[in-house]
Scaffold this motif. Structure first.
Motif, PDB file in Angstrom:
ATOM      1  N   TYR A  67       6.044  18.334  -6.142  1.00  0.00           N
ATOM      2  CA  TYR A  67       7.359  17.659  -5.813  1.00  0.00           C
ATOM      3  C   TYR A  67       7.356  16.462  -6.578  1.00  0.00           C
ATOM      4  O   TYR A  67       6.337  15.629  -6.489  1.00  0.00           O
ATOM      5  N   LEU A  68       8.334  15.931  -7.201  1.00  0.00           N
ATOM      6  CA  LEU A  68       8.466  14.584  -7.695  1.00  0.00           C
ATOM      7  C   LEU A  68       8.069  13.383  -6.743  1.00  0.00           C
ATOM      8  O   LEU A  68       8.762  13.610  -5.533  1.00  0.00           O
ATOM      9  N   GLY A  69       7.216  12.619  -7.228  1.00  0.00           N
ATOM     10  CA  GLY A  69       6.813  11.700  -6.201  1.00  0.00           C
ATOM     11  C   GLY A  69       6.136  11.914  -4.896  1.00  0.00           C
ATOM     12  O   GLY A  69       6.058  11.356  -3.874  1.00  0.00           O
ATOM     13  N   GLY A  70       5.524  13.173  -5.145  1.00  0.00           N
ATOM     14  CA  GLY A  70       4.748  13.847  -3.957  1.00  0.00           C
ATOM     15  C   GLY A  70       3.310  13.316  -3.684  1.00  0.00           C
ATOM     16  O   GLY A  70       2.770  13.723  -2.790  1.00  0.00           O
ATOM     17  N   GLY A  71       2.816  12.598  -4.691  1.00  0.00           N
ATOM     18  CA  GLY A  71       1.288  12.100  -4.564  1.00  0.00           C
ATOM     19  C   GLY A  71       1.153  10.798  -4.017  1.00  0.00           C
ATOM     20  O   GLY A  71       1.710  10.680  -2.840  1.00  0.00           O
ATOM     21  N   ASN A  72       0.639  10.149  -4.616  1.00  0.00           N
ATOM     22  CA  ASN A  72       0.342   8.527  -3.976  1.00  0.00           C
ATOM     23  C   ASN A  72       1.622   7.998  -3.862  1.00  0.00           C
ATOM     24  O   ASN A  72       1.583   7.271  -2.909  1.00  0.00           O
ATOM     25  N   THR A  73       2.588   8.290  -4.505  1.00  0.00           N
ATOM     26  CA  THR A  73       3.605   7.604  -4.672  1.00  0.00           C
ATOM     27  C   THR A  73       4.350   7.617  -3.134  1.00  0.00           C
ATOM     28  O   THR A  73       4.841   6.804  -2.561  1.00  0.00           O
ATOM     29  N   ALA A  74       4.217   9.017  -2.360  1.00  0.00           N
ATOM     30  CA  ALA A  74       4.807   9.102  -1.259  1.00  0.00           C
ATOM     31  C   ALA A  74       3.669   8.823  -0.154  1.00  0.00           C
ATOM     32  O   ALA A  74       4.153   8.760   1.056  1.00  0.00           O
ATOM     33  N   ARG A  75       2.654   8.206  -0.586  1.00  0.00           N
ATOM     34  CA  ARG A  75       1.750   8.021   0.523  1.00  0.00           C
ATOM     35  C   ARG A  75       1.106   6.611   0.669  1.00  0.00           C
ATOM     36  O   ARG A  75       0.129   6.265   1.280  1.00  0.00           O
ATOM     37  N   ASN A  76       1.633   5.862  -0.183  1.00  0.00           N
ATOM     38  CA  ASN A  76       0.827   4.485   0.137  1.00  0.00           C
ATOM     39  C   ASN A  76       1.837   3.716   0.815  1.00  0.00           C
ATOM     40  O   ASN A  76       2.721   4.080   1.495  1.00  0.00           O
ATOM     41  N   THR A  77       1.285   2.303   0.762  1.00  0.00           N
ATOM     42  CA  THR A  77       1.915   1.347   1.926  1.00  0.00           C
ATOM     43  C   THR A  77       2.893   0.246   1.354  1.00  0.00           C
ATOM     44  O   THR A  77       3.045  -0.711   1.949  1.00  0.00           O
ATOM     45  N   THR A  78       3.196   0.636  -0.059  1.00  0.00           N
ATOM     46  CA  THR A  78       4.405   0.030  -0.803  1.00  0.00           C
ATOM     47  C   THR A  78       4.344  -1.396  -0.907  1.00  0.00           C
ATOM     48  O   THR A  78       5.215  -2.140  -1.409  1.00  0.00           O
ATOM     49  N   ILE A  79       3.067  -2.050  -0.918  1.00  0.00           N
ATOM     50  CA  ILE A  79       3.162  -3.315  -1.263  1.00  0.00           C
ATOM     51  C   ILE A  79       2.952  -3.753  -2.866  1.00  0.00           C
ATOM     52  O   ILE A  79       2.502  -2.927  -3.779  1.00  0.00           O
ATOM     53  N   VAL A  80       3.986  -4.568  -3.143  1.00  0.00           N
ATOM     54  CA  VAL A  80       4.062  -5.204  -4.539  1.00  0.00           C
ATOM     55  C   VAL A  80       3.411  -6.698  -4.790  1.00  0.00           C
ATOM     56  O   VAL A  80       4.130  -7.366  -3.977  1.00  0.00           O
ATOM     57  N   ARG A  81       2.915  -6.662  -5.548  1.00  0.00           N
ATOM     58  CA  ARG A  81       2.499  -8.242  -5.758  1.00  0.00           C
ATOM     59  C   ARG A  81       1.788  -8.240  -7.359  1.00  0.00           C
ATOM     60  O   ARG A  81       1.554  -7.171  -7.977  1.00  0.00           O
ATOM     61  N   SER A  82       1.625  -9.464  -7.651  1.00  0.00           N
ATOM     62  CA  SER A  82       1.122  -9.680  -9.158  1.00  0.00           C
ATOM     63  C   SER A  82       0.074 -10.551  -9.163  1.00  0.00           C
ATOM     64  O   SER A  82      -0.272 -11.228 -10.361  1.00  0.00           O
ATOM     65  N   ASN A  83      -0.431 -11.050  -8.103  1.00  0.00           N
ATOM     66  CA  ASN A  83      -1.324 -12.336  -8.336  1.00  0.00           C
ATOM     67  C   ASN A  83      -2.852 -11.814  -8.492  1.00  0.00           C
ATOM     68  O   ASN A  83      -3.730 -12.062  -7.628  1.00  0.00           O
ATOM     69  N   TYR A  84      -2.877 -11.214  -9.671  1.00  0.00           N
ATOM     70  CA  TYR A  84      -4.386 -10.705 -10.004  1.00  0.00           C
ATOM     71  C   TYR A  84      -5.153 -11.928 -10.689  1.00  0.00           C
ATOM     72  O   TYR A  84      -4.637 -12.646 -11.171  1.00  0.00           O
ATOM     73  N   LEU A  85      -6.380 -11.734 -10.643  1.00  0.00           N
ATOM     74  CA  LEU A  85      -7.314 -12.921 -11.206  1.00  0.00           C
ATOM     75  C   LEU A  85      -7.107 -13.138 -12.697  1.00  0.00           C
ATOM     76  O   LEU A  85      -6.894 -14.128 -13.257  1.00  0.00           O
ATOM     77  N   TRP A  86      -7.757 -11.860 -13.382  1.00  0.00           N
ATOM     78  CA  TRP A  86      -7.952 -11.893 -14.836  1.00  0.00           C
ATOM     79  C   TRP A  86      -6.541 -11.812 -15.647  1.00  0.00           C
ATOM     80  O   TRP A  86      -5.756 -11.064 -15.233  1.00  0.00           O
ATOM     81  N   ASP A  87      -6.642 -12.393 -16.637  1.00  0.00           N
ATOM     82  CA  ASP A  87      -5.604 -12.540 -17.491  1.00  0.00           C
ATOM     83  C   ASP A  87      -5.065 -11.166 -17.821  1.00  0.00           C
ATOM     84  O   ASP A  87      -3.575 -10.824 -17.488  1.00  0.00           O
ATOM     85  N   GLU A  88      -5.847 -10.242 -18.227  1.00  0.00           N
ATOM     86  CA  GLU A  88      -5.191  -8.843 -18.613  1.00  0.00           C
ATOM     87  C   GLU A  88      -4.333  -8.099 -17.425  1.00  0.00           C
ATOM     88  O   GLU A  88      -3.587  -7.514 -17.968  1.00  0.00           O
ATOM     89  N   SER A  89      -5.086  -8.363 -16.377  1.00  0.00           N
ATOM     90  CA  SER A  89      -4.459  -7.547 -15.110  1.00  0.00           C
ATOM     91  C   SER A  89      -3.235  -8.304 -14.524  1.00  0.00           C
ATOM     92  O   SER A  89      -2.285  -7.784 -14.514  1.00  0.00           O
ATOM     93  N   ALA A  90      -3.528  -9.550 -14.722  1.00  0.00           N
ATOM     94  CA  ALA A  90      -2.113 -10.466 -14.124  1.00  0.00           C
ATOM     95  C   ALA A  90      -1.070 -10.250 -15.253  1.00  0.00           C
ATOM     96  O   ALA A  90       0.160 -10.201 -14.488  1.00  0.00           O
ATOM     97  N   HIS A  91      -1.284 -10.258 -16.492  1.00  0.00           N
ATOM     98  CA  HIS A  91      -0.108 -10.007 -17.185  1.00  0.00           C
ATOM     99  C   HIS A  91       0.534  -8.533 -16.905  1.00  0.00           C
ATOM    100  O   HIS A  91       1.818  -8.575 -17.164  1.00  0.00           O
ATOM    101  N   LEU A  92      -0.162  -7.797 -16.802  1.00  0.00           N
ATOM    102  CA  LEU A  92       0.131  -6.184 -16.566  1.00  0.00           C
ATOM    103  C   LEU A  92       1.065  -6.472 -15.178  1.00  0.00           C
ATOM    104  O   LEU A  92       2.189  -5.630 -15.318  1.00  0.00           O
TER     105      LEU A  92
END
Lengths: 417, 98, 1006, 216
Positions: A67-92
């Motif tokens: 079912y829609l959103g039934g995998g990890n979308t339904a199972r994660n702990t919902t943290i959202v942040r963007s403080n990644y180290l390397w430029d490539e991932s930080a930009h993403l």
């Protein structure tokens, strides 16, 4: 699409909520689509939405075996942040963050993105060096963040034991104020509803069991329930199953799938203000709007598709939380569960062309996929529309594992999330 | 929480004494210098990652310190067998060559 | 207040032992043997809280783990505040302090109650998603209000004063539940001598037997249970755990049992007792005898206080001598629930009517009811309860045979308690925890355990075998099977005997029809704790949420602390009906651990504070503490960081320690470095394979620096290795990397090169290492030894010698991490402190100065020596850090890392490279972690060149020094880069060689 | 100047000072067992004793190698124990650790001689490593010992699974230990020096319900 608003709610209340429209249709498959997205989780649905919205490609199908959103979308702990180290991932991830900030309005669906801030704790001198390095990089990449000392951490999270007592005392933290949490299910439903409204066909209980190939190129999929469906391009976004689907297509991925566990306490009155994460003691915690403490840690060390992990992982996780917050010792754990995360050697995702022409994979988000949902969908949609990696997706080719251009985010990806 | 038969101690021991070390039977290429980047990358990072039977390397780290292999179902987590380094598994997929 | 609902006698409480407690500040009395719930009911407390979403008054509904409403705050002091205690599972004790958690100023008169009446219709499921979006900036404000409603109880604000425990158990057979099935299983198995654990969540074992009117082997059921437990306790091999909930079932038959040791006597364990204990059980076989939970029926206003489960009514009367009301209406779909009416009548209260939903029930119970003269209304249902804070009546109407429509007229009846029973749901929770999917049974009208790979059996009501007779029979059978499967011989035993009861078939009815449609009728609750109604489920399906998982998530059904024990099946049935599917087609219901919530403390056990993680100490640790050292955590080790003297700032201390070392002599405890003894004829070859540099020619008596990489070519450890004999080496590793390196050597030896004759042994703990460093080091050592030649010719740099130091046999390495003349003196750690003290004594005339890791870092940075993990991060290969000199590609064997560091990306130009950095302003110290740019005025995102890995103020050089990564840095020596800092400053620095001091290395060779 | 043994091609050192006045400290020195021994009731259930300053040798080699087994037999007068077994003779204990590893303890001061004898007697690929400074032995005995130890290790120490003489390496709290059953209610635990404080705290805490006294 029926627009949602407070006013609309009142109107529907007067008719006993009997006239709400369906959030999405139950379509019948067409013989051919411009693009088929395999996997109806948050990332897949976001990809479909942005294909339609940004690239005007609306002849799109999303096929989902459950079912829609039934995998990890339904199972994660919902943290959202963007403080990644390397430029490539930080930009993403920062691209994703910017999309998060207007997402409820964009989708006309409240995803309850709550920018409560995220603390990444440092407990050793090297932790603090790494934190400084990352925050400096974030800052120069235009991502908000500051370095706090123990006192500063205490001001944000008064219940945390920031004294010298703990085995690994809190020395400080990085703090990203714009980070936070969101309502995970709503993200999938919001994207699904919006994509459907733009003409995307969503199929649930429709399992892909093979690819149709012609001259080495993929030209469609076969499904258990609806037979063959053809497509110009195919994007696979099947976290927790990527290896299995890749095998169907005839190649291997630089991925191992591991259990990742999480747990919640019983709901308690609000006591935490932000999200706290610690790599050193190994755990993170936030509090949901319902009052549950939402807790997680790292992956289990073995391969596993069972959506379960080892109890010892849960024990260590809770020890860490009680060590940080000794007052939670009498709070009770309500429920635990597990997801399957596709991990890569550099803790960064794969958004990539594959050895099979017209077949693209978006996977390997490890423990950090949820936060990237809008950015991942946006970049992958562009990749599918162009037929080659978008600028944001480009560094995340699966072939970086051949030439060695890894983007090692273990420090920033940390304990998960 | 697995209960793992250590083929060297010859008895079942608790999972906490062990550490998983990834997929088994991935020998180091005999001539690394003549591997292409792609071949070397495959050796380093690409795995079968199966849903189902998996041959994997574990170490009895808090115990006899020996590495050994496990054949395990990655969905049910049932351990089909454990065997010493150098031995061949009894349980394999039809298409699998070990 | 008197105990107005207490019966004069009976029950399993002790009427002679009153207990005082307070509830919401009111002093009340109960009896020994009461739960808080039974005591509250005895005292006529109807309302125990307000509901989560609609603020509706709620009362006690059940008598056990399935209770959704009665969640109380417990605790007489701040430190013992305990949230969300289920009143039905908490034993009453003297002085207990409880309060309700929602409702202001009180749950009886809740100011938010109007929301429930007025606002409820504006809060369909998912209303959050549909609103609070505009304007965007306001969500934070909306959320504050939403969060105000969050949670039930509250966490304590103080650290827990109690002690918790974990204990490991190994059982041949673990039996879960000590009701009729569990007890008979244990009785059947006990004589085997096998290790048996019987665990039960209640304070008294016996389960349903404790309130059963049946006879077993001629004895009343409760007496039989008591004697069974007595018999079992006479076996040494049987461990009986009451107040012990098996809360989780994990892979390979690992289960956890949460035992509450003192919660029944006080809110805080006294005299050093353990409050709660988690048993971590590995069981050969498991018998689940977990019983079942009664399902309430879903009808209008079914949440008004006074609406209870039928079995709960029986339990309160028979077990606790409480009759919570006067006039009972019972609604049932099955025979079993009739007992509640019989018990009610036997307690001397009025049974207004038994409303049986079945068109033509004919079981023994129906006959019994008739012969007792009770009014039985068949083919009918209570379609709605009436009342505000307590039930005061019901509406009863005829329904059709399938229970979908109201057919007859609606008749009002007065009553003050309404019991309902929709049948029983097997308690399959544990059987689901390991991923086994339960199976729907039309026969049982419920899910039963599915196939599993666990060594698991089940007996009794969990299988849908609800009758006492079948519970006893299955229990005995499964107990015997389990014990035989576990490898024990035992003779057959016949099941305890009880009279069979002739029961008629139950009706599969979940949702009682109303004269109005569900959306327009009164609220009909499915999940009480989360305020999920039947109309909410119907709405969810109407909106397209067709998977049961979607329905649950959209409505929050089953996400409460009761995990849907009473509601899930009803909810699925309503969803199924709304979707025109059968229940199994709609999906299954999967339960996750925990069965009931478990205290964090119990999971944590003693692994908190100083036992959270081992603190590793060297043999000299005590001395460091006495000298006032501050410590740095390196891995699990506590290393002296620096030794401040009174009045010194950290910089003062470092200046003092560093100057003393450069000018005279310093001493460092280097015992934490990993040390691996390597022996065997292939030891040398092995070193050549795992290190990047050459080992073929290292002579006995010599040491060499070695660099270790992964197969990806990235640096992962370094250290000095000494040749002790032709086939014998001593490898040192970084402090944090010791275990990783040993494991690395072993994995290659055991899996790749088993033919090589070599053994690796950790000797880290065996040796104590004191490093003396500085121009006077030789003089200090000379005072302590007379059998080691110390002159520069006899004992060269990178040599090692053995001899006696301070009277103790020692191995002395002349190696240096400071660039000064240095000796590392290694002795058996048993003598480590004695030797250290002698060195201090000998060095006192030279002002020998202990220095910690921070000064060590400064001193080595002055020399440009790297620290793996600080100057490297797993993404740099030896050439990146200018260590190409330590890579010998000409070695015959393609050493680990060689191929990796030749991959395309590793040999591309413009990689980041480790260089020295000299600030333009000598005093300015660039913060570690600062990022370099060419142009600090460029807009963000800036083009970053690399970060500063190490940076210090060097007292010896009178200026700051730093190392850092810079793109193509090695070819940019002499150029300028900028470090824009968070505080707005920009530090300008020149790229230079990282060797700031004694570039020729003369001082260490003197 | 090197004392190189020809057959083993390595350096051997006696690490024990000739000068007996040099203070030796066991890994549990800081706990001050002597003082604890005088404190509290002496009738407590669990009795703890440190077998301090024994000499510890790690022996590596292959159990199926006759040169090794006969070498051991000739030097120590016992046969090399196999899987999870131990042998004890005149104060010397050999504990099986792994198919190619044994831990030998021998009275203080006798280790070096034994080490030399072993090296001389064993003519095959093997290794002997002195680890005397790196670990110590604790014995625990008395009623409740088994239950107490169940809090320390996940290993099944029930007598049916772990009879007298059996030895296992397992977890001790979060540290590791070599645990050997020496009597019905008597065990011996070998712990590493750097973890000794942690192990002591853990042990003490595990004894809290039973009470313990220190035997000197």
């Amino acid at each position: 699409m029926q627009r949602y608003s407070g006013f609309g709610l009142v109107k529907h209340a007067l008719s006993y909520h009997e006239n709400w429209q369906r959030v999405w249709r139950n379509p019948t498959p067409k013989p051919k689509y411009d693009v088929i997205i395999v996997g109806g989780g948050g990332h897949g649905l976001a990809t479909a939405y942005y294909l339609a919205k940004v690239h005007n490609i609306t002849n799109v199908a999303v096929v989902e075996k459950g079912y829609l959103g039934g995998g990890n979308t339904a199972r994660n702990t919902t943290i959202v942040r963007s403080n990644y180290l390397w430029d490539e991932s930080a930009h993403l991830y920062e691209h994703a963050m910017k999309l998060w900030e207007g997402l409820s309005q964009e989708l006309n669906y409240n995803v309850m993105f709550s920018q409560r801030g995220v603390l990444n704790l440092g407990h050793t001198l090297q932790d603090m060096r790494d934190i400084n390095r990352r925050v400096n990089a974030n800052r120069l990449n235009g991502i908000d963040g500051e370095v706090l000392d123990a006192q500063g951490v205490k001001e944000i999270e008064p219940m945390m034991d920031c004294s010298d007592r703990p085995r690994y005392p809190v020395m400080g933290a990085s703090f990203q104020p714009r980070a936070g949490v969101a309502r995970h299910d709503a993200v999938a439903w919001g994207y699904a509803r919006a994509a459907d409204a733009l003409g995307v066909d969503l199929f649930q209980q429709c399992e892909v069991n093979g690819f149709i190939k012609e001259d080495g190129a993929a030209i469609g999929v076969t499904t258990k329930q609806h037979g063959e469906i053809r497509a110009g391009r195919i994007g696979c976004v099947v976290a927790g199953n990527s290896g299995v689907v890749a095998k169907m297509a005839g190649f291997r991925l630089p991925i191992e799938s591991h259990p990742l566990q999480a747990l919640v306490s019983e709901p308690i009155k609000p006591i935490l203000n932000s999200v706290t994460m610690s790599n050193q003691v190994h755990g993170y915690v936030s509090q949901s709007d319902k009052g549950d403490l939402v807790i997680g840690a790292g992956i289990d060390g073995y391969l596993g598709y069972g959506q379960r992990g080892s109890y010892a992982t849960i024990e260590h996780n809770i020890q860490a939380i009680v060590e940080l917050f000794p007052c939670f010792s009498r709070v009770r754990m309500n429920r635990q569960w597990g997801g399957i995360v596709d991990t890569t050697a550099d803790a960064c995702p794969i958004m990539s062309a594959t050895p099979v022409e017209n077949l693209f994979f978006n996977c390997g988000w490890g423990t950090g996929g949820f936060k990237a949902t809008p950015g991942s969908g946006h970049a992958f949609a562009e990749t599918l529309a162009l037929g080659k990696a978008s600028s944001l997706a480009k560094p995340f080719s699966m072939f970086r594992f051949h030439d060695g251009a890894l983007i090692d985010e273990h420090g920033a990806a940390g304990v998960a999330h | 929480m697995f209960y793992i038969y250590c083929p060297y101690c010859e008895e079942h021991r608790e999972e906490e004494e062990f550490h998983a070390s990834g997929e088994a039977h991935i020998p180091r290429p005999s001539d690394p210098d003549n591997c292409t980047d792609a071949e070397w990358g495959e050796y380093l990072f690409f795995r079968t990652n199966p849903r189902g039977l998996h041959h994997e390397l574990w170490v009895h780290g808090i115990g006899c310190r020996k590495f050994f292999n496990i054949t395990r179902d990655t969905v049910s987590y049932e351990i089909k067998e454990t065997y010493k380094i150098g031995a061949k598994p009894q349980f394999t997929h039809a298409e699998e060559k070990v | 207040m008197t105990q107005k609902n207490r019966l004069a006698s009976g029950g399993r409480i002790d009427h002679q032992r009153p207990l005082n407690f307070t509830y919401n500040g009111k002093a009340l009395t109960g009896f020994h043997g009461d739960t808080v719930a039974s005591a509250l009911l005895a005292n006529g407390v109807d309302i125990v809280g307000r509901s989560f979403k609609y603020s509706r008054p709620r009362g006690i509904m059940a008598a056990g783990a399935e209770e959704p409403n009665a969640l109380l705050q417990l605790g007489a002091t701040e430190a013992t505040q305990t949230p969300n205690v289920r009143a039905t599972q908490q034993d009453l004790f003297e002085g207990l302090v409880a309060s309700s958690t929602n409702g202001w100023p009180s749950p009886e008169n809740d100011a938010m109650g109007f929301v429930g009446k007025v606002g409820a219709r504006f809060m369909p499921p998912g209303f959050y998603y549909k609103t609070f979006m505009f304007p965007q900036s306001m969500w934070g404000t909306y959320e504050k209000f939403i969060r105000k409603a969050a949670g039930f109880g509250r966490s304590s604000l103080e650290s827990d004063v109690d002690v918790y425990d974990n204990i490991n158990q190994h059982a041949d057979v673990l039996i879960v539940g000590a009701g009729p099935a569990g007890l008979s299983a244990a009785l059947a198995a006990a004589k085997s001598g096998a290790r048996i654990i019987l665990a039960d969540e209640q304070s008294e074992m016996g389960g349903s037997l404790l309130d059963s009117p049946a006879l077993i082997d001629g004895q009343p059921a409760d007496e039989w249970a008591v004697s069974a437990i007595e018999e079992l306790s006479s076996f040494d091999n049987v461990m009986l755990l009451s107040r012990s909930t098996v809360n989780g079932y994990h892979d390979h038959n690992f289960l956890t049992i949460h035992e509450r040791c003192t919660d029944h006597v006080s809110d805080c364990a006294v005299n050093g007792q353990i409050r709660q204990r988690m048993h971590r059980v590995r069981a050969k076989w498991v018998v689940l005898a977990t019983g079942s939970h009664e399902r309430p029926l879903v009808f209008g206003n079914n949440d008004i206080p006074g609406v209870m489960l039928a079995s709960a009514v029986s339990t309160y009367i028979r077990r606790y001598a409480v009759a919570p009301g006067n006039k009972l209406v019972l609604m049932t779909t099955n025979d079993n629930a009739y007992q509640a009416a019989f018990d009610w009548a036997d307690a001397g209260h009025e049974v207004v009517a038994i409303v049986d939903t079945r068109a033509n029930p004919s079981g023994a119970c129906v006959e019994a009811a008739k012969s007792r003269g009770l009014k039985v209304i068949i083919g009918s249902a209570v379609i709605e309860a009436k009342g505000d804070k307590r039930v005061n009546g019901v509406l009863i109407a005829g329904i059709d045979e399938v229970g979908e429509k109201v057919t007859g007229s609606v008749e009002p009846y007065d009553c003050d308690i309404l019991a309902s029973s929709g049948g029983w749901s097997p308690a399959i929770h544990l059987s689901c925890h390991t991923g086994s999917r339960p199976v729907w049974s039309d026969e049982v009208i419920g899910f039963v355990p599915g196939e599993t790979v666990q060594k698991q059996l089940s007996a009794g009501a969990i299988n849908g075998s609800f009758s006492l007779e079948s519970c006893l029979k299955e229990g005995t059978e499964q107990g015997l099977i389990a014990i035989r499967n576990a490898g024990f011989d035992i003779e057959d035993r016949s099941a305890p005997k009880t009279a069979p009861v002739n029961e008629d078939r139950a009706m599969a009815l979940f949702h009682i029809p109303h004269t109005k449609s569900t959306s327009r009728g009164p609220k009909q609750f499915v999940d009480f704790q989360n305020d999920v109604t039947a109309s909410a489920i119907e709405l969810a399906t109407r909106e397209g949420f067709e998977s049961i998982e979607h329905v649950k998530r959209y409505t929050a059904m089953g996400f409460g602390t009761d995990q849907g024990k009473t509601g899930n099946i009803n909810g699925m049935a309503i969803a199924a009906k709304s979707l025109n599917k059968s229940i199994p087609e709609t999906g299954t219901t999967i339960f996750r651990p925990n069965y009931t919530p478990v205290t964090f403390g119990a999971i944590t056990g003693r692994n908190v504070g100083e036992l959270f993680d081992p603190e590793r100490y060297t043999a000299i640790h005590r001395w460091h503490v006495e000298q006032g050292a501050l410590f740095e955590d390196v891995g699990q080790w506590k290393r002296p960081w620096y030794y401040p003297k009174a009045g010194e700032s950290i910089q003062d201390t470092l200046n003092r320690e560093c100057t003393a070392t450069r000018e005279s002599v310093g001493i460092l405890d280097a015992s934490t470095l990993g040390k691996i003894d390597i022996q065997g004829k292939d030891a040398r070859e092995f070193l050549g394979r795992v290190y990047t540099n050459a080992w073929a020619k290292l002579a006995i008596g010599k040491c060499r620096y070695g660099l270790m990489c992964g197969e990806d070519g990235m640096v992962f450890d370094d250290g000095v290795t000494a040749c002790l004999g032709e086939n014998h080496f001593l490898m040192t590793t970084t402090t944090g990397g010791a275990a990783r390196v040993l494991s690395w050597l072993e994995i290659y030896h055991q899996t790749e090169w088993p033919e090589m004759e070599v053994y690796f042994n950790s000797v880290t703990d065996h040796w104590s290492t004191a490093t003396i460093s500085g121009p006077n080091a030789r003089k200090v050592l000379a005072k302590l030894t007379d059998d080691i030649e110390l002159d520069a010719e006899s004992f060269k740099f990178m040599d090692w010698h053995t001899g006696t130091v301070a009277g103790v046999p020692a191995r002395v390495f002349r190696i240096s991490f400071t660039g000064e003349l240095s000796y590392e003196i290694n002795v058996s750690a048993n003598y480590g402190l004695a030797v250290w003290e002698k060195i201090m004594e000998a060095g006192s005339e030279f002002n020998i100065t202990p220095y910690g890791t921070e000064s060590m870092h400064v001193l080595r940075a002055e020399k440009g020596f790297i620290i793996v993990g600080q100057d490297t991060d797993g993404s740099v290969h030896p050439h990146d850090i200018n260590h190409g000199w330590a890579v010998v590609d000409s070695k015959p064997f393609s050493f680990i890392g060689k191929r990796g560091m030749k991959r395309a990306d590793c040999v591309r130009p413009n990689r980041k490279q480790l260089v020295g950095l000299k600030t333009k302003v000598p005093d300015a110290v660039i913060p570690e972690g600062a990022q370099a740019v060419n142009d600090f005025e460029q807009p963000v995102p800036m083009d970053m060149l690399g970060h500063v890995t190490s940076s210090y103020y060097s007292a010896n050089l009178g200026r700051s020094i730093a190392m850092g990564m810079i793109k193509s840095g090695l070819s940019r020596i002499g150029e300028t880069v900028y470090y824009p800092l968070a505080d707005g400053r920009v530090i300008e620095a020149e790229i230079c060689s990282p060797v700031f001091y004694d570039p020729k290395g003369e001082r260490q060779r003197v | 100047m090197f004392d190189v043994n020809k057959s083993m091609q390595t350096v051997q050192m006696n690490l024990i000072p000739n000068d007996v006045s040099v203070r030796a400290e066991t890994p549990l020195h800081h706990v001050d067992l002597a003082t604890i021994a005088t404190q509290g009731a002496q009738d407590r259930n669990i009795k703890i004793q440190e077998l301090a300053l024994l000499d510890h040798l790690v022996l590596r080699g292959h159990a199926d190698n006759a040169a090794l087994t006969t070498g051991i037999q000739s030097v120590m007068g016992v046969s090399l124990p196999i899987n999870l077994q131990s042998v004890e003779k005149e104060g010397q204990v050999i504990r099986w650790i792994s198919p190619d590893e044994w831990l030998i303890t021998t009275p203080h001061g006798t280790g070096f001689a034994l080490e030399q004898q072993l090296r001389n007697a064993i003519s095959t690929h093997c290794a002997v490593v002195n680890v005397s400074g790196g670990q110590t032995v604790i014995t625990v005995e008395g009623a409740g010992t088994e239950e107490m130890l169940r809090k320390c290790t996940p290993y099944d120490i029930h007598i049916s699974n772990m009879p007298v003489g059996k030895v296992v390496t397992s977890l001790f709290g979060k540290a590791q230990a070599v645990i050997r059953r020496t009597g019905e209610q008597q065990f011996e635990v070998v712990i590493r020096r750097s973890f000794s404080d942690y192990c002591w705290l853990w042990l003490q805490d595990s004894c809290r319900e039973f009470g313990f006294t220190v035997k000197l």
